[in-house]
Write a protein that holds these residues in place. Structure first.
Motif: not given
Length: 208
Positions: A111-115
């Motif tokens: 999720a952090k990489l996506f954002f």
């Protein structure tokens, strides 16, 4: 609504431009090579969906401009055409050399990489300028709401970018190694993309 001709013409150009080696897709490849497929896919999808912010800006800006003055909209398309010609010229001048390296980042959640991908794309002023120049070239004022057409074009660009970046993340290891063995592989893509940019720019300059 977009006509089939509008949609297919835009989709072909968008696919080619997205596939051309650039900061976003090389970062996706590097992320996948260093962290794994899932991480590469997550970051790539983030980069793709970051395009939605640029689509929103283009919808608001272009819609307001044509409501204020159709002549101003024509001038925007001409200015965008000149910008695309400049991009095409630079693509033809490029050496085309491509080198993909692993990206050194701390372990982060998907999720952090996506954002992170979303944010990196959303704050890139070059992408904002590109959207404001590229999308209006495929707008036909007589085909209904200009804002709706720009929104559909932006969504189409986002979805095809999500597909291509997702595939880049999934096949990042093999693709990265293939590109590193062929550092000049980007030359052909650069030249073809440059031709597309120049062709689009000249089209708007020569047709009224």
């Amino acid at each position: 609504m977009l006509t089939l001709q509008q949609f297919l013409g835009f989709l072909a150009a968008a696919l080619l431009i997205t596939a051309t080696p650039g900061p976003d897709n090389l970062m996706v490849l590097g992320m996948g090579m260093s962290k794994g497929r899932r991480q590469g896919i997550a970051f790539g999808l983030g980069c793709a969906f970051g395009c939605l912010s640029h689509t929103l800006l283009a919808v608001v800006g272009v819609s307001a401009l044509i409501a204020a003055s159709p002549t101003a909209f024509t001038l925007l398309k001409i200015a965008g055409g000149l910008y695309l010609i400049w991009l095409g010229y630079n693509a033809w001048r490029s050496s085309g050399a491509v080198k993909v390296g692993a990206v050194k980042v701390a372990d982060e959640s998907l999720a952090k990489l996506f954002f992170k991908g979303c944010f990196a794309n959303a704050i890139n002023p070059k992408v904002v300028l590109f959207f404001l120049s590229f999308l209006p070239q495929f707008v036909v004022a007589g085909n209904g709401s200009v804002g709706a057409q720009v929104a559909q074009l932006g969504l189409t660009f986002t979805l095809q970018a999500a597909l291509l970046f997702g595939l880049l993340g999934y096949f990042s290891g093999a693709l990265g190694q293939w590109l590193n063995r062929r550092p000049k592989a980007g030359v052909i893509l650069d030249r073809v993309a440059g031709t597309v940019f120049i062709g689009l720019g000249l089209k708007i300059m020569l047709t009224r």
